[in-house]
Design a protein around this motif. Sequence first.
Motif, PDB file in Angstrom:
ATOM      1  N   GLN A  11       0.636  -1.323   0.098  1.00 22.27           N
ATOM      2  CA  GLN A  11      -0.155   0.073   0.049  1.00 22.27           C
ATOM      3  C   GLN A  11       0.944   1.342   0.122  1.00 22.27           C
ATOM      4  N   ASP A  12       1.834   1.252   0.872  1.00 21.04           N
ATOM      5  CA  ASP A  12       2.781   2.406   1.016  1.00 21.04           C
ATOM      6  C   ASP A  12       3.559   2.864  -0.381  1.00 21.04           C
ATOM      7  N   THR A  13       4.138   1.838  -0.820  1.00 14.47           N
ATOM      8  CA  THR A  13       4.862   2.137  -2.258  1.00 14.47           C
ATOM      9  C   THR A  13       3.642   2.618  -3.185  1.00 14.47           C
ATOM     10  N   THR A  15       0.969   4.201  -3.030  1.00 18.91           N
ATOM     11  CA  THR A  15       0.542   5.768  -2.566  1.00 18.91           C
ATOM     12  C   THR A  15       1.667   6.540  -2.908  1.00 18.91           C
ATOM     13  N   GLY A  16       3.121   6.191  -2.739  1.00 17.05           N
ATOM     14  CA  GLY A  16       4.070   6.910  -3.004  1.00 17.05           C
ATOM     15  C   GLY A  16       4.189   6.991  -4.598  1.00 17.05           C
ATOM     16  N   PHE A  17       4.030   6.136  -5.475  1.00 19.51           N
ATOM     17  CA  PHE A  17       4.034   6.233  -6.664  1.00 19.51           C
ATOM     18  C   PHE A  17       2.721   6.910  -7.232  1.00 19.51           C
ATOM     19  N   MET A  18       1.691   6.830  -6.540  1.00 21.31           N
ATOM     20  CA  MET A  18       0.743   7.755  -7.095  1.00 21.31           C
ATOM     21  C   MET A  18       1.016   9.188  -6.983  1.00 21.31           C
ATOM     22  N   LEU A  19       1.520   9.528  -5.923  1.00 22.75           N
ATOM     23  CA  LEU A  19       1.889  10.950  -5.850  1.00 22.75           C
ATOM     24  C   LEU A  19       2.764  11.231  -6.953  1.00 22.75           C
ATOM     25  N   GLY A  20       3.662  10.343  -7.303  1.00 26.33           N
ATOM     26  CA  GLY A  20       4.596  10.543  -8.171  1.00 26.33           C
ATOM     27  C   GLY A  20       3.877  10.722  -9.604  1.00 26.33           C
ATOM     28  N   GLY A  21       2.600  10.270  -9.813  1.00 30.07           N
ATOM     29  CA  GLY A  21       2.009  10.377 -10.692  1.00 30.07           C
ATOM     30  C   GLY A  21       1.635   9.259 -11.809  1.00 30.07           C
ATOM     31  N   ILE A  22       2.096   8.066 -10.914  1.00 24.81           N
ATOM     32  CA  ILE A  22       1.439   6.744 -11.828  1.00 24.81           C
ATOM     33  C   ILE A  22       0.247   6.429 -11.221  1.00 24.81           C
ATOM     34  N   LYS A  23      -0.892   6.659 -12.132  1.00 21.30           N
ATOM     35  CA  LYS A  23      -2.193   6.422 -11.637  1.00 21.30           C
ATOM     36  C   LYS A  23      -2.585   5.096 -11.237  1.00 21.30           C
ATOM     37  N   ILE A  50       5.870  -1.934 -12.250  1.00 20.54           N
ATOM     38  CA  ILE A  50       7.017  -1.638 -11.282  1.00 20.54           C
ATOM     39  C   ILE A  50       6.602  -2.535 -10.131  1.00 20.54           C
ATOM     40  N   ASP A  80      11.675  -1.600  -1.485  1.00 25.32           N
ATOM     41  CA  ASP A  80      10.378  -1.039  -0.902  1.00 25.32           C
ATOM     42  C   ASP A  80      10.916  -0.308   0.394  1.00 25.32           C
ATOM     43  N   LYS A  81       9.722   0.030   1.010  1.00 24.23           N
ATOM     44  CA  LYS A  81      10.142   1.159   2.245  1.00 24.23           C
ATOM     45  C   LYS A  81      11.242   0.384   3.105  1.00 24.23           C
TER      46      LYS A  81
END
Lengths: 106, 215
Positions: A11-13, A15-23, A50, A80-81
């Motif tokens: 989940q966290d990863t 979320t991170g990539f969503m923030l970066g712009g991968i929907k 990814i 990952d984290k």
Amino acid sequence: MTSKVAVIADQDTVTGFMLGGIKEGYPVEDMQEASKTLEDLVSKDYSIIITTEKIGDELRDKINSLTSERALPMIIEIPDKSGSIERETDPLRELIKRVIGVEMVK
Amino acid sequence: MAQEIIEDINPTRMELLKLKQREKLAVKGHSLLKEKRNALIMEFFNILDRVKGSREKVALNLEEAYKDLTAAQIAMGDLAVKKAAMSVKESIDVDVDSRSVMGVVVPVMDYDVQKRTIVERGYGFMDTSVRLDDASRKFEESIAQIIELGEIEKTITLLAVEIESTKRRVNALEHIIIPRLQNTVKYIEMRLEEMDRENFVRLKMIKKTMSESEA
């Protein structure tokens, strides 16, 4: 052709990539889910997927059968984290060594 | 090994001609494959320069990104971060093309990751922390690197597989097939010469007996 990029990870990863712009993020809880999602995405012609090193290690055989000797899809494993997994031998370096016959990179 | 010949072969002129053809073809194939191998290895070295340290770079960048993400989660709460992430707009645009290196199709990424300002990202400012901005920026940077890394690693793997099989074929031709053909050709030539000599002697003998009986 614009290609599709997806993330399969915890989940966290995701979320991170969503923030970066991968929907296209697919948070998965366990390996069965990850394996199913992976198959699904490959059949849907995602060209870049990814995923985390943990998932990659668990599903090594499946990933190999899906990707080896083909240009696409490209499955990229990232740490990952909790950081990257310490390996005794880097698989890529092993491969290079086997092909060239001597240690090349560092 | 060195003297090995193809078994069950008839020492005839027909067979000799066929074998010579085959040897010629094998030698030609060998030199072509050798060229292919050399070209592949050259390409391989080119890409090796690019792979150096790029995985480490990605890992380092991601580590920082995760740190910022965690900080944002602490400051805003897990759910709020997720909510903000949902409203972020798509930022990457990747075109996957392929190029052929000596018959090996390798991917070529043409990607464009926008460096966006905080306004363009799409989440609200009211309930988000500055840590979230940092995290987003770092993830954006990482994505570009990850895609590049993926391209390089994939290319290396594909090239490596091809180089290995080409190498095996070159070696098989060079050390087994061509010597075996050469040995067989030599064997047949020797047998034919031997038969010639036998024939010659036989003729001489016949001539001798004929001239003796005449006399």
